[in-house]
Scaffold this motif. Structure first.
Motif, PDB file in Angstrom:
ATOM      1  N   GLY A 153      35.199  36.999  44.151  1.00  0.00           N
ATOM      2  CA  GLY A 153      35.067  38.255  43.407  1.00  0.00           C
ATOM      3  C   GLY A 153      35.700  38.166  42.032  1.00  0.00           C
ATOM      4  O   GLY A 153      36.307  39.130  41.559  1.00  0.00           O
ATOM      5  N   ALA A 154      35.524  37.008  41.387  1.00  0.00           N
ATOM      6  CA  ALA A 154      36.219  36.793  40.106  1.00  0.00           C
ATOM      7  C   ALA A 154      35.411  37.285  38.915  1.00  0.00           C
ATOM      8  O   ALA A 154      35.740  36.968  37.784  1.00  0.00           O
ATOM      9  CB  ALA A 154      36.547  35.309  39.940  1.00  0.00           C
ATOM     10  N   ASN A 155      34.364  38.084  39.155  1.00  0.00           N
ATOM     11  CA  ASN A 155      33.570  38.572  38.025  1.00  0.00           C
ATOM     12  C   ASN A 155      34.039  39.927  37.519  1.00  0.00           C
ATOM     13  O   ASN A 155      33.563  40.398  36.501  1.00  0.00           O
ATOM     14  CB  ASN A 155      32.086  38.659  38.409  1.00  0.00           C
ATOM     15  CG  ASN A 155      31.849  39.583  39.584  1.00  0.00           C
ATOM     16  OD1 ASN A 155      32.125  39.210  40.716  1.00  0.00           O
ATOM     17  ND2 ASN A 155      31.359  40.784  39.331  1.00  0.00           N
ATOM     18  N   SER A 156      34.957  40.562  38.250  1.00  0.00           N
ATOM     19  CA  SER A 156      35.376  41.883  37.766  1.00  0.00           C
ATOM     20  C   SER A 156      36.788  42.186  38.233  1.00  0.00           C
ATOM     21  O   SER A 156      37.410  41.394  38.945  1.00  0.00           O
ATOM     22  CB  SER A 156      34.402  42.976  38.245  1.00  0.00           C
ATOM     23  OG  SER A 156      34.757  43.454  39.515  1.00  0.00           O
ATOM     24  N   GLY A 157      37.289  43.357  37.840  1.00  0.00           N
ATOM     25  CA  GLY A 157      38.556  43.881  38.339  1.00  0.00           C
ATOM     26  C   GLY A 157      39.706  42.889  38.261  1.00  0.00           C
ATOM     27  O   GLY A 157      39.911  42.226  37.240  1.00  0.00           O
ATOM     28  N   ILE A 158      40.429  42.788  39.352  1.00  0.00           N
ATOM     29  CA  ILE A 158      41.624  41.951  39.419  1.00  0.00           C
ATOM     30  C   ILE A 158      41.257  40.461  39.439  1.00  0.00           C
ATOM     31  O   ILE A 158      41.991  39.612  38.937  1.00  0.00           O
ATOM     32  CB  ILE A 158      42.415  42.341  40.692  1.00  0.00           C
ATOM     33  CG1 ILE A 158      42.968  43.768  40.541  1.00  0.00           C
ATOM     34  CG2 ILE A 158      43.539  41.364  40.989  1.00  0.00           C
ATOM     35  CD1 ILE A 158      43.371  44.416  41.846  1.00  0.00           C
ATOM     36  N   GLY A 159      40.097  40.148  40.010  1.00  0.00           N
ATOM     37  CA  GLY A 159      39.700  38.746  40.178  1.00  0.00           C
ATOM     38  C   GLY A 159      39.468  38.022  38.865  1.00  0.00           C
ATOM     39  O   GLY A 159      39.825  36.842  38.723  1.00  0.00           O
ATOM     40  N   LEU A 160      38.885  38.715  37.880  1.00  0.00           N
ATOM     41  CA  LEU A 160      38.558  38.060  36.602  1.00  0.00           C
ATOM     42  C   LEU A 160      39.817  37.583  35.867  1.00  0.00           C
ATOM     43  O   LEU A 160      39.920  36.398  35.532  1.00  0.00           O
ATOM     44  CB  LEU A 160      37.686  38.987  35.742  1.00  0.00           C
ATOM     45  CG  LEU A 160      37.263  38.472  34.374  1.00  0.00           C
ATOM     46  CD1 LEU A 160      36.561  37.118  34.456  1.00  0.00           C
ATOM     47  CD2 LEU A 160      36.346  39.476  33.676  1.00  0.00           C
ATOM     48  N   PRO A 161      40.810  38.458  35.628  1.00  0.00           N
ATOM     49  CA  PRO A 161      42.027  37.948  34.965  1.00  0.00           C
ATOM     50  C   PRO A 161      42.789  36.938  35.824  1.00  0.00           C
ATOM     51  O   PRO A 161      43.481  36.069  35.283  1.00  0.00           O
ATOM     52  CB  PRO A 161      42.868  39.203  34.706  1.00  0.00           C
ATOM     53  CG  PRO A 161      42.257  40.306  35.485  1.00  0.00           C
ATOM     54  CD  PRO A 161      40.832  39.940  35.763  1.00  0.00           C
ATOM     55  N   THR A 162      42.650  37.034  37.140  1.00  0.00           N
ATOM     56  CA  THR A 162      43.301  36.032  38.005  1.00  0.00           C
ATOM     57  C   THR A 162      42.708  34.653  37.704  1.00  0.00           C
ATOM     58  O   THR A 162      43.438  33.686  37.444  1.00  0.00           O
ATOM     59  CB  THR A 162      43.103  36.392  39.496  1.00  0.00           C
ATOM     60  OG1 THR A 162      43.650  37.681  39.743  1.00  0.00           O
ATOM     61  CG2 THR A 162      43.775  35.374  40.406  1.00  0.00           C
ATOM     62  N   ALA A 163      41.379  34.575  37.706  1.00  0.00           N
ATOM     63  CA  ALA A 163      40.710  33.296  37.423  1.00  0.00           C
ATOM     64  C   ALA A 163      41.024  32.817  36.004  1.00  0.00           C
ATOM     65  O   ALA A 163      41.299  31.637  35.763  1.00  0.00           O
ATOM     66  CB  ALA A 163      39.206  33.463  37.616  1.00  0.00           C
ATOM     67  N   ARG A 164      40.997  33.768  35.064  1.00  0.00           N
ATOM     68  CA  ARG A 164      41.218  33.400  33.644  1.00  0.00           C
ATOM     69  C   ARG A 164      42.605  32.796  33.428  1.00  0.00           C
ATOM     70  O   ARG A 164      42.747  31.771  32.755  1.00  0.00           O
ATOM     71  CB  ARG A 164      41.057  34.669  32.786  1.00  0.00           C
ATOM     72  CG  ARG A 164      41.120  34.420  31.285  1.00  0.00           C
ATOM     73  CD  ARG A 164      41.241  35.738  30.539  1.00  0.00           C
ATOM     74  NE  ARG A 164      42.510  36.378  30.827  1.00  0.00           N
ATOM     75  CZ  ARG A 164      42.682  37.703  30.995  1.00  0.00           C
ATOM     76  NH1 ARG A 164      41.675  38.533  30.900  1.00  0.00           N
ATOM     77  NH2 ARG A 164      43.874  38.189  31.261  1.00  0.00           N
ATOM     78  N   GLU A 165      43.633  33.415  34.024  1.00  0.00           N
ATOM     79  CA  GLU A 165      44.995  32.913  33.777  1.00  0.00           C
ATOM     80  C   GLU A 165      45.250  31.593  34.507  1.00  0.00           C
ATOM     81  O   GLU A 165      46.018  30.753  34.027  1.00  0.00           O
ATOM     82  CB  GLU A 165      46.038  33.980  34.154  1.00  0.00           C
ATOM     83  CG  GLU A 165      45.960  35.225  33.291  1.00  0.00           C
ATOM     84  CD  GLU A 165      45.926  34.923  31.775  1.00  0.00           C
ATOM     85  OE1 GLU A 165      46.757  34.134  31.296  1.00  0.00           O
ATOM     86  OE2 GLU A 165      45.045  35.480  31.084  1.00  0.00           O
ATOM     87  N   LEU A 166      44.610  31.394  35.655  1.00  0.00           N
ATOM     88  CA  LEU A 166      44.734  30.091  36.333  1.00  0.00           C
ATOM     89  C   LEU A 166      44.097  29.003  35.461  1.00  0.00           C
ATOM     90  O   LEU A 166      44.652  27.905  35.298  1.00  0.00           O
ATOM     91  CB  LEU A 166      44.056  30.136  37.710  1.00  0.00           C
ATOM     92  CG  LEU A 166      44.705  31.061  38.753  1.00  0.00           C
ATOM     93  CD1 LEU A 166      43.816  31.168  39.993  1.00  0.00           C
ATOM     94  CD2 LEU A 166      46.108  30.557  39.141  1.00  0.00           C
TER      95      LEU A 166
END
Ligand code: NAP
Length: 293
Positions: free
Chosen positions: A21-34
Motif C-alpha cells: 500500500g505504498a501508493n498513498s497515505g502512510i505507505g508512500l512516505p514510508t517507502a520514500r524515506e527508506l
C-alpha cells in the motif's frame, strides 16, 4: 534529547524492503524515506497506475532512488502468491517487510476468496504474504517485519464461528477485528521466530490519527484536516519500527514513538495460536521454517 526523525534512519545501502500500500497515505512516505537512505524498495500496490505514479513521485523526491513497483492485491490470494513468486525470482533476500496496506470502515463486502473484506485484506492478505516471503526474510542477516495495526484493535473481538461477520456486521467492528488480528499476528510471529532460533524481529505499530484516504471513506471523514497529523508524520512510527536499533521484537510502537500496551485480548497467546491455525487453514500458508515442533 531531540526527537527521532527519519534523518536518524541508519544507512540502508545493500538492503531490500517491501512496503504494501505504498501508493498513498502512510505507505508512500514510508517507502520514500527508506529509499532515501539507500534501500532497494518495492512499492507493492493493487493498482499498476497508482504504483507507477508512486515510483515516479519517489524518484522525483529522491533522485537515483532504487525503487520499483510490484502488483499486489491483498484481497486476492492468487495475487499474493504471484507477487511473492515474482519477488522470489528477483531477490535473494528480503531485509524488511512493512505490512502497511489497509482498508477501513467500509460496508460489508467479500474478498475474491470469499472472506469478509477487512479481515481478508488487512489480516489474511498480510498473513499469507509474510509466510510466503519468510524464506527470503530468513535469508537476510537481521530481517524485520513491521505490521501496521491500530489502537482500534482494542474494540476488536474474534468469533471463529462467525468469521464472515454474518451476524451483525459493523464497519468499525470489522476494522477493529482486522487490526486486532494484525496485532495478534505480529506478536505470535515474534514468539515463533524466537522459538525457532531465528533473528527475525516482528514489530507492530499504531501510527496515530493521520489524514489519509482511509478517513475520506469512513464515517470519521469530518475529522479530516481538523486535528489529524500529516501522512509524513504518520509514517514516522513505521520508519522507526522498521529501522531503529532500539527496537525489541514483539513491541507495539505508537505515536511519538511511545511503546503501547496491547489490549488484554491482543496479549492472549491462546487466541493468537488459534488465529494462526485458522489463518493457516484458510490460506494454506504454513510458515514451515518457524512452525512449533
Ligand atoms: N490513517 C490513520 O489514522 C490510521 C490509524 C491507525 C492505523 N492506520 C493503518 O495505517 C495503514 C495505512 O493506511 P493509511 O491511513 O495510509 O490509508 P490509505 O491512504 O487509504 O492507504 C491504504 C493503502 O492500502 C492499499 N490497499 C487497500 N486495499 C488493498 C489491497 N486489497 N491490496 C493492496 N493494497 C491495498 C491502498 O491502495 P489503493 O490506493 O489502491 O486503495 C492504499 O495504498 C492501514 O493499515 C491502516 O489501518 C491508519
Amino acid at each position: 534529547m531531540t526527537p527521532w526523525t527519519p534523518a536518524d534512519i541508519p544507512d540502508l545501502a545493500g538492503t531490500t524492503a517491501i512496503v504494501t500500500g505504498a501508493n498513498s497515505g502512510i505507505g508512500l512516505p514510508t517507502a520514500r524515506e527508506l529509499a532515501r537512505r539507500g534501500a532497494r524498495v518495492v512499492v507493492a500496490t493493487r493498482s499498476a497506475d497508482k504504483g507507477e505514479a508512486a515510483v515516479a513521485e519517489i524518484r522525483r523526491a529522491v533522485p537515483g532512488a532504487d525503487v520499483v513497483h510490484g502488483g499486489l492485491d491483498l484481497a486476492d490470494q492468487s495475487s499474493v502468491r504471484s507477487f511473492a513468486a515474482t519477488v522470489g525470482d528477483t531477490m535473494d533476500k528480503l531485509d524488511l517487510l512493512v505490512n502497511n496496506a489497509g482498508i477501513a470502515m467500509i460496508p460489508r463486502r467479500m474478498t475474491k476468496d470469499g472472506w469478509e473484506l477487512q479481515f481478508g485484506t488487512n489480516h489474511l492478505g498480510h498473513f499469507a504474504l509474510t509466510g510466503l516471503l519468510l524464506p527470503l526474510l530468513l535469508a537476510a542477516p537481521k530481517p524485520r517485519v513491521v505490521t501496521v495495526s491500530s489502537e482500534a484493535h482494542a474494540i476488536g473481538r474474534i468469533d471463529f464461528d462467525d468469521l464472515g461477520l454474518e451476524r451483525g456486521y459493523g464497519r468499525m467492528k470489522a476494522y477493529g477485528r482486522s487490526k486486532l488480528a494484525n496485532l495478534l499476528f505480529a506478536l505470535e510471529l515474534q514468539r515463533r521466530a524466537d522459538a525457532a532460533g531465528t533473528s527475525l524481529t516482528s514489530v507492530a505499530t499504531h501510527p496515530g490519527a493521520t489524514a489519509t484516504h482511509i478517513f475520506k471513506l469512513g464515517p470519521l471523514q469530518p475529522l479530516l484536516g481538523v486535528f489529524l497529523q500529516s501522512a509524513d508524520a504518520g509514517a514516522v512510527t513505521s520508519l522507526y519500527a522498521a529501522t531503529s536499533p532500539q527496537i525489541t521484537g514483539g513491541e507495539f510502537v505508537g505515536p511519538k514513538l511511545k511503546l503501547l500496551t496491547p489490549s488484554k485480548t491482543a496479549r492472549s497467546e491462546e487466541l493468537a495460536r488459534r488465529l494462526w491455525e485458522v489463518s493457516t487453514q484458510l490460506t494454506g500458508v504454513r510458515f514451515e521454517e518457524i512452525a512449533y515442533r
